[in-house]
Design an enzyme around this catalytic site. Structure first.
Site, PDB file in Angstrom:
ATOM      1  N   HIS A 170       0.836  -1.210   0.000  1.00 21.58           N
ATOM      2  CA  HIS A 170       0.000   0.000   0.000  1.00 21.58           C
ATOM      3  C   HIS A 170       0.874   1.266   0.000  1.00 21.58           C
ATOM      4  O   HIS A 170       0.723   2.133  -0.859  1.00 21.58           O
ATOM      5  CB  HIS A 170      -0.903  -0.025   1.247  1.00 21.58           C
ATOM      6  CG  HIS A 170      -1.762   1.179   1.406  1.00 21.58           C
ATOM      7  ND1 HIS A 170      -3.107   1.184   1.107  1.00 21.58           N
ATOM      8  CD2 HIS A 170      -1.483   2.450   1.840  1.00 21.58           C
ATOM      9  CE1 HIS A 170      -3.607   2.398   1.343  1.00 21.58           C
ATOM     10  NE2 HIS A 170      -2.640   3.179   1.789  1.00 21.58           N
ATOM     11  N   GLU A 171       1.782   1.330   0.971  1.00 18.51           N
ATOM     12  CA  GLU A 171       2.629   2.531   1.061  1.00 18.51           C
ATOM     13  C   GLU A 171       3.528   2.660  -0.162  1.00 18.51           C
ATOM     14  O   GLU A 171       3.827   3.763  -0.615  1.00 18.51           O
ATOM     15  CB  GLU A 171       3.463   2.520   2.347  1.00 18.51           C
ATOM     16  CG  GLU A 171       2.642   2.576   3.626  1.00 18.51           C
ATOM     17  CD  GLU A 171       1.633   3.722   3.660  1.00 18.51           C
ATOM     18  OE1 GLU A 171       1.874   4.762   3.018  1.00 18.51           O
ATOM     19  OE2 GLU A 171       0.596   3.573   4.328  1.00 18.51           O
ATOM     20  N   HIS A 216       1.761   4.490  -2.890  1.00 19.33           N
ATOM     21  CA  HIS A 216       1.916   5.948  -2.740  1.00 19.33           C
ATOM     22  C   HIS A 216       3.309   6.355  -3.229  1.00 19.33           C
ATOM     23  O   HIS A 216       3.476   7.381  -3.881  1.00 19.33           O
ATOM     24  CB  HIS A 216       1.806   6.341  -1.260  1.00 19.33           C
ATOM     25  CG  HIS A 216       0.416   6.363  -0.710  1.00 19.33           C
ATOM     26  ND1 HIS A 216      -0.623   7.032  -1.323  1.00 19.33           N
ATOM     27  CD2 HIS A 216      -0.101   5.825   0.426  1.00 19.33           C
ATOM     28  CE1 HIS A 216      -1.722   6.898  -0.585  1.00 19.33           C
ATOM     29  NE2 HIS A 216      -1.435   6.161   0.475  1.00 19.33           N
ATOM     30  N   HIS A 235       3.522   6.690  -6.878  1.00 17.80           N
ATOM     31  CA  HIS A 235       2.844   7.917  -7.309  1.00 17.80           C
ATOM     32  C   HIS A 235       3.818   9.099  -7.228  1.00 17.80           C
ATOM     33  O   HIS A 235       3.817   9.987  -8.084  1.00 17.80           O
ATOM     34  CB  HIS A 235       1.644   8.153  -6.376  1.00 17.80           C
ATOM     35  CG  HIS A 235       0.548   8.971  -6.975  1.00 17.80           C
ATOM     36  ND1 HIS A 235      -0.606   9.287  -6.293  1.00 17.80           N
ATOM     37  CD2 HIS A 235       0.410   9.562  -8.189  1.00 17.80           C
ATOM     38  CE1 HIS A 235      -1.388  10.019  -7.066  1.00 17.80           C
ATOM     39  NE2 HIS A 235      -0.793  10.200  -8.214  1.00 17.80           N
TER      40      HIS A 235
END
Length: 675
Positions: free
Chosen positions: A463-464, A467, A470
Site C-alpha cells: 500500500h505505502e 503511494h 505515485h
C-alpha cells in the site's frame, strides 16, 4: 556551520543538529518573503510567467526544510524537536497567511486569472492558475481586514492545537507498558511474538515480557493471547488514549479544533468545514459523501450483522462467552479464520521475510512499470535502520531516490505513511527527480528469527509503496501538481490498487519463499489467502464506514453546541455499532487522521478509493495482472500526471468509463447480502 542554510540535494541528516532548525526556518522564511516581494514589486504588468510561475517556485528552500523537519517530527522525534515544532508551526501558518492575504499579490493573480481564456495556456498551466487563484480566494483573500485578522488568529491556533493533539497521542502510546512476569499470561502467543515481547522487556532493562500500544506489539497480543482479562486491559488502554482527564487528555483539543474549523469555514462563506473541504474533492459535497457512505452501509450492514452473530456463536461454543466484547473480536476472528480456512498468520509469516517482500514489491514494480532498484549506502539518513535505494528505468535513466524505514522506535509515531523530501518538477530544461520515503512499523527481527511479516503487514508495505510509486513516477512541470499532490479522495487509488497483487499467484511466486528452506509458498496457501480475502469483509467495511461517519459528524455540521466528546461520538456510531459500548474508551481523542493529519472531512476517501481501485484492478484481471498495456495506461494517465487535471478526467482516460461501486461490492462479496 548550519547545513540547512544553503540549498542541498539529498537531506544532510547526519550534519543537522536540532538547534539548526529554528535559525534555518527563520532565514528561509525571510528569503521566501523577498521572493514574494520581487513578484509584487515587479514593474511589469502581471503575466502567467512573472506572477503564477514565479509564485509556484518561490520559497522552495523553505519547503525543503519544512518537509525534512516535519518528517523527522513523525519518524525520529524528541522533546527538543517537538518544542521547535510548537514554536515554528505558528510562524509558518502566519507566513502562509501573509501570502494568501497579500493584497498586492492577489491583485496580480486575479488580473492573470481574468485573462485566462486569452492566454493560450497548456492544461497543466490552466490547472496551476486555477489552483493558485483558489488557494487565495478560499483562504481569505477577498475578506475585509477585520476578518482577515481573525483568520490569521484561527490558523495560528489550529497549527498549535494539531501538533499538541499528535504529541499527546504519541506520549500516551509511549507511556503505556504491560509488563508480564508470569509466562502463563502469554499463553496462545506464537513463539516469535513471545520472543519479541521478551526482547522488548530486555530493551527496557526489565525481566519477563513487555507488551506496548505499538501495533507490532499490540495486535499479536489481541489476536492470540488467551488471557481475556489482559486483552481487556490492553484494549481499554489502546482505546482510551487522550481520554484520561490528565495533561495528555485531548477532549478540549478536539472541541477547540472543530469549533475553530467551523468558524473558519463560516468566515470564508461556507456552511461547514466539510463544505469548505469537499469543494476541492471528487465527492464535491457533504450530501454526496453521506449518500455514498449510506449506500455502502445499507449493503454492508446485513453482512456485518451476520458475521458478528457467527462470531458470537463461535465464541460461545468454544469458550462459553455470553457477550462478545471489543477485546474478543481479533482473538475469536483469528480462531474462526483458522477453523474455516486452516489459515493463520503463523503459517504465512515464514514466507514473508521482510527483505523478500521488499524484493517482491520491487519486482512487481519492474514488471509493471519498468523500474529497477539499487540499494545504495552513501546516502545520508536520520537513523541507521533507514535503507536507501536509487531507482532507474530500463534505459538507466535516474527516476528517484527512495528511503525505507520499517521498524517502530520510541521517537516514531505509529502507523505507516509515504512522504517526500523533494518533489519532482521541470525547470530550466531539467526534469528534477523526486526523493520519496516509506515509513512503517513492522515486527523486528529477533535473535532467532528475521523480521517476518504478517499478511496484513505485507499488504501495508504494498500500500505505502503504491503511494511511493505515485511520487517516484511523477512527470509534471510544477511541484505543487506533482506526485501525490492530488485531490485527497484520489490519493489512495495508487496505494490501494497495489494491495491487489498480494493476493495473486503470479505475484506471490516472485517473492513468497520460506525463509529457512527457500520453498515457494504452496499454492494451497495462496488459494486460502484468496478465499479468506473477503472473510469478515462486512464487519471491516462497517468499521471503516463508522470512522467516515464520525469524521462527518465532527465536520459536517455546526459543532458549537457540542460539549461532550464521548456523547457526540456515541451518537455518530449509533448505526454502525456491533460490540457493546465501552464508556472507558473514546476514538476521537486519538483519531490522528482527522485531528492531526489531513483527513478532516476526508476519511470517507479510503472507501471511495476502494471503489476506484476495485474498478481499476478489474481491468488488470481482465487483461492480465502484469499486462503491459494496462500498466502503461495506468502509469501515463494516473501515476505520472499528479494533480495536473481533474481526477475523474484522468481516471476515465485510463479506464474508459467512470468507476462502478459494484466492482467493490463484488470483490468484497457484498453484492447479495440483502437477498
Amino acid at each position: 556551520m548550519n547545513p540547512l542554510l544553503n540549498p542541498f540535494d539529498t537531506a544532510p541528516f547526519s550534519k543537522i543538529k536540532d538547534e539548526h532548525f529554528k535559525p534555518a526556518f527563520l532565514e528561509a522564511i525571510e528569503a521566501a518573503r523577498k521572493e514574494i516581494d520581487a513578484i509584487t514589486d515587479n514593474p511589469h504588468g502581471p503575466t502567467f510567467e512573472n506572477t503564477i510561475e514565479a509564485l509556484e517556485f518561490a520559497g522552495q528552500h523553505l519547503d525543503r526544510i519544512s518537509s525534512l523537519f516535519f518528517n523527522l517530527n513523525s519518524a525520529e522525534t524528541n522533546p527538543k524537536i517537538q518544542k521547535i515544532a510548537q514554536e515554528i508551526s505558528p510562524l509558518l501558518s502566519e507566513f502562509s497567511n501573509d501570502i494568501t492575504l497579500n493584497e498586492a499579490l492577489f491583485k496580480r493573480i486575479h488580473f492573470v486569472y481574468r485573462q485566462k481564456n486569452d492566454l493560450n495556456l497548456s492544461t497543466e498551466q490552466q490547472t496551476l492558475l486555477e489552483k493558485k487563484y483558489k488557494s487565495f480566494s478560499r483562504n481569505g483573500a477577498n475578506l475585509p481586514e477585520d476578518k482577515k485578522k481573525r483568520l490569521r488568529e484561527i490558523d495560528a491556533e489550529l497549527a498549535k492545537l494539531k501538533l499538541q493533539f499528535g504529541e499527546n497521542v504519541l506520549a500516551e502510546t509511549n507511556k503505556y507498558e504491560l509488563h508480564l512476569t508470569n509466562e502463563n499470561d502469554l499463553d496462545g502467543l506464537p513463539e516469535g511474538e513471545k520472543e519479541a515481547a521478551a526482547q522488548l522487556a530486555q530493551s527496557k532493562d526489565k525481566e519477563g515480557w513487555m507488551v506496548t500500544l505499538d501495533y507490532p506489539s499490540y495486535i499479536p497480543f489481541m489476536k492470540y493471547a488467551k488471557n481475556r482479562e489482559l486483552r481487556k486491559k490492553l484494549s481499554l488502554a489502546f482505546g482510551s488514549k487522550g481520554f484520561h482527564g490528565d495533561e495528555l487528555d485531548n477532549r478540549a483539543n478536539v472541541l477547540r479544533i472543530v469549533k475553530l474549523r467551523h468558524e473558519r469555514a463560516n468566515l470564508l462563506g461556507y456552511e461547514t468545514h466539510a463544505h469548505f473541504v469537499l469543494e476541492e474533492r471528487m465527492a464535491e459535497t457533504p450530501k454526496k459523501v453521506h449518500a455514498f457512505l449510506n449506500e455502502l452501509l445499507e449493503k454492508a450492514k446485513p453482512a456485518a450483522e451476520r458475521e458478528f452473530k457467527q462470531l458470537e456463536d463461535f465464541a460461545k461454543e468454544l469458550d462459553g462467552i455470553d457477550r462478545l466484547q471489543k477485546w474478543d473480536g481479533s482473538y475469536y476472528s483469528e480462531k474462526l479464520k483458522q477453523k474455516l480456512f486452516n489459515l493463520d498468520d503463523e503459517k504465512l509469516k515464514p514466507y514473508f521475510k521482510l527483505e523478500n517482500v521488499i524484493t517482491g514489491v520491487f519486482k512487481v514494480a519492474e514488471k509493471l512499470f519498468g523500474l529497477q532498484f539499487e540499494e545504495v549506502f552513501d546516502v545520508d539518513t536520520y537513523h541507521e535502520e533507514v535503507k536507501t535505494f536509487k531507482v532507474y528505468d530500463l534505459e538507466n535513466n535516474f527516476i528517484s531516490l527512495f528511503y525505507a524505514d520499517f521498524h517502530p522506535r520510541k521517537g516514531k509515531r505509529g502507523g505507516a505513511w509515504m512522504t517526500s523530501y523533494k518533489p519532482q518538477y521541470q525547470r530550466n530544461g531539467e526534469n528534477v527527480r523526486p526523493h520519496v520515503s516509506n515509513v512503517c512499523n513492522f515486527t523486528r527481527s529477533t535473535p532467532s528469527k528475521p523480521s517476518l511479516l504478517t499478511f496484513t503487514e505485507v499488504t501495508t508495505l504494498f500500500h505505502e509503496f503504491g503511494h511511493g510509486l505515485h511520487g517516484m513516477l511523477a512527470d509534471t512541470t510544477y511541484p505543487s501538481l506533482s506526485g501525490t499532490s492530488v485531490y485527497w479522495d484520489f490519493v489512495e487509488l495508487p496505494s490501494q490498487v497495489m494491495e491487489n497483487w498480494c493476493y495473486e499467484k503470479e505475484a506471490l511466486e516472485l517473492f513468497a519463499t520460506h525463509y529457512e528452506t527457500g520453498e515457494a509458498i504452496p499454492m494451497g496457501l495462496v488459494e486460502k489467502i484468496k478465499e479468506s480475502a473477503t472473510f469478515h469483509e462486512g464487519m471491516a467495511t462497517l468499521r471503516q464506514l463508522s470512522f467516515g461517519l464520525l469524521d462527518m459528524a465532527w465536520h459536517g455540521g455546526n459543532p458549537s453546541s457540542i460539549t461532550d466528546v464521548k456523547i457526540h461520538e456515541s451518537q455518530a456510531f449509533e448505526g454502525t455499532q456491533l460490540y457493546p459500548k465501552t464508556p472507558e474508551t473514546c476514538m476521537s481523542t486519538a483519531f490522528s487522521h482527522i485531528f492531526q493529519g489531513g483527513y478532516s472531512s476526508g476519511y470517507y476517501s479510503y472507501k471511495w478509493a476502494e471503489v476506484l481501485d476495485a474498478d481499476a484492478f478489474a481491468l488488470f484481471k481482465e487483461k492480465g495482472i502484469f499486462s503491459e498495456e494496462v500498466a502503461t495506461k495506468f502509469k501515463e494517465n494516473v501515476l505520472s500526471k499528479g494533480g495536473t487535471e481533474k481526477p475523474m478526467v484522468l481516471y476515465k482516460r485510463f479506464r474508459g468509463s467512470e468507476p462502478r461501486i459494484e466492482a467493490l461490492l463484488e470483490r468484497a462479496g457484498l453484492l447479495n447480502t440483502t437477498e
